[in-house]
Design an enzyme around this catalytic site. Structure first.
Site, mmCIF file in Angstrom:
data_model
loop_
_atom_site.group_PDB
_atom_site.id
_atom_site.type_symbol
_atom_site.label_atom_id
_atom_site.label_comp_id
_atom_site.label_asym_id
_atom_site.label_seq_id
_atom_site.Cartn_x
_atom_site.Cartn_y
_atom_site.Cartn_z
ATOM 1 C CG ASP A 2 -0.100 3.945 4.557
ATOM 2 O OD1 ASP A 2 -1.011 3.272 4.060
ATOM 3 O OD2 ASP A 2 -0.260 5.073 5.033
ATOM 4 C CG ASN A 4 0.068 -2.427 0.404
ATOM 5 O OD1 ASN A 4 1.221 -2.040 0.251
ATOM 6 N ND2 ASN A 4 -0.253 -3.372 1.263
ATOM 7 N NE ARG A 6 -1.717 6.231 -0.410
ATOM 8 C CZ ARG A 6 -0.904 6.637 0.553
ATOM 9 N NH1 ARG A 6 -0.212 7.740 0.396
ATOM 10 N NH2 ARG A 6 -0.789 5.942 1.652
ATOM 11 C CB SER A 47 -4.288 -1.350 12.494
ATOM 12 O OG SER A 47 -5.419 -0.914 11.769
ATOM 13 C CG ASN A 50 -5.933 -2.089 8.845
ATOM 14 O OD1 ASN A 50 -4.761 -2.431 8.975
ATOM 15 N ND2 ASN A 50 -6.260 -0.888 8.377
ATOM 16 N NE ARG A 170 1.958 5.733 7.854
ATOM 17 C CZ ARG A 170 0.769 5.807 8.422
ATOM 18 N NH1 ARG A 170 0.675 5.933 9.724
ATOM 19 N NH2 ARG A 170 -0.325 5.737 7.709
HETATM 20 C C1 FPP Z 1 -1.869 -0.264 4.324
HETATM 21 O O1 FPP Z 1 -1.883 0.241 3.004
HETATM 22 C C2 FPP Z 1 -1.588 -1.713 4.279
HETATM 23 C C3 FPP Z 1 -2.347 -2.661 4.877
HETATM 24 C C4 FPP Z 1 -3.546 -2.337 5.668
HETATM 25 C C5 FPP Z 1 -2.042 -4.105 4.744
HETATM 26 C C6 FPP Z 1 -0.589 -4.468 4.706
HETATM 27 C C7 FPP Z 1 -0.480 -5.856 4.199
HETATM 28 C C8 FPP Z 1 0.524 -6.346 3.424
HETATM 29 C C9 FPP Z 1 1.713 -5.557 3.109
HETATM 30 C C10 FPP Z 1 0.465 -7.724 2.833
HETATM 31 C C11 FPP Z 1 0.197 -8.853 3.752
HETATM 32 C C12 FPP Z 1 1.122 -8.923 4.917
HETATM 33 C C13 FPP Z 1 2.027 -9.915 5.137
HETATM 34 C C14 FPP Z 1 2.826 -9.894 6.385
HETATM 35 C C15 FPP Z 1 2.277 -10.991 4.183
HETATM 36 P P1 FPP Z 1 -3.233 0.833 2.408
HETATM 37 O O2 FPP Z 1 -3.997 -0.266 1.793
HETATM 38 O O3 FPP Z 1 -3.941 1.598 3.474
HETATM 39 O O4 FPP Z 1 -2.688 1.817 1.306
HETATM 40 P P2 FPP Z 1 -3.335 3.190 0.849
HETATM 41 O O5 FPP Z 1 -3.174 4.163 2.002
HETATM 42 O O6 FPP Z 1 -2.498 3.581 -0.335
HETATM 43 O O7 FPP Z 1 -4.777 2.927 0.492
#
Ligand code: FPP
Length: 228
Positions: A2, A4, A6, A47, A50, A170
């Protein structure tokens, strides 16, 4: 994984840049886990919920997944890593599914570490599909209510091969399970890292594992029982 969004927002970048950096953190974390001796690493990459995100973000995440599977092929095979995927994989774009299935098959005999990607995965959905299988077997007369046990239900989970979860990390300071491996997490030790996922690295993984080593896992027993 979690944080990305932000991470990107804090830099005035589009969310997808956070996911791109997140994919780099995946590469580094898999390598570190393999070197540390982790036997099973499950990454919650996408998920079931998602799919509700904007189509552009979903498309970009699917491209990153495809790139990951293509670019990491040699790293996975050369390092004796077995790749598996759990979730409603039929919802993935065919190109992603095809590349994923191919690498899962090619790495199936590897033994040093299992890397599991949870994709289009939900812990509740996993329990529902297991319950459905049990109901179908009951309808066919193959099992009776008394046959339903924890072991039977567990044997029908998508995550059955992974075993129980020992440590759940987490990131980004959030303190939720968010429909991750609900059944396998029954006795998981929970660790909350303040790092946003794109900043997560080997030192953060080591800190989580060090913390885990200091926990006493009692599984319902008393501390005295465990210590003796
Ligand atoms: C949640 O952070 C992250 C995701 C929904 C996607 C995760 C994907 C990756 C790390 C990259 C691709 C995966 C692989 C295995 C290569 P968020 O976007 O909800 O963050 P936020 O809560 O800060 O908005």
């Amino acid at each position: 994984m979690d944080g990305n969004g932000r991470w990107a927002q804090a830099r005035g970048l589009p969310r997808i840049e956070g996911h791109r950096q997140g994919a780099a953190a995946v590469r580094a974390t898999v390598r570190a886990a393999r070197q540390i001796g982790v036997r099973v690493l499950t990454l919650f990459a996408f998920s079931e919920q998602n799919w509700r995100r904007p189509p552009g973000e979903i498309g970009a995440l699917m491209e990153l997944l495809l790139r990951y599977v293509i670019d990491e092929r040699a790293e996975i095979l050369d390092n004796d890593i077995r790749l598996v995927a759990i979730g409603e994989l039929g919802r993935l774009p065919p190109r992603v599914r095809g590349a994923l299935d191919e690498l899962c098959a090619a790495s199936a005999k590897n033994r040093t570490m299992t890397l599991c990607l949870a994709l289009s995965y939900g812990g509740r959905e996993d329990l529902v599909q297991a319950a459905r299988q049990i109901a179908e077997r009951a309808t066919r007369g193959e099992i009776r209510p008394d046959d339903v046990s924890a072991a039977l239900l567990e044997s029908m989970l998508l995550s059955r091969e992974l075993g129980d979860l020992d440590l759940l990390i987490r990131t980004s300071g959030e303190r939720r399970i968010s429909n991750f491996l609900l059944w396998p997490a029954a006795y998981a030790e929970l660790y909350f890292s303040e790092a946003l996922w794109p900043d997560f690295g080997r030192a953060d993984l080591e800190a989580a594992i060090d913390d885990y080593r200091g926990r006493q896992r009692r599984f319902g027993r008393t501390a005295e029982q465990v210590e003796s």
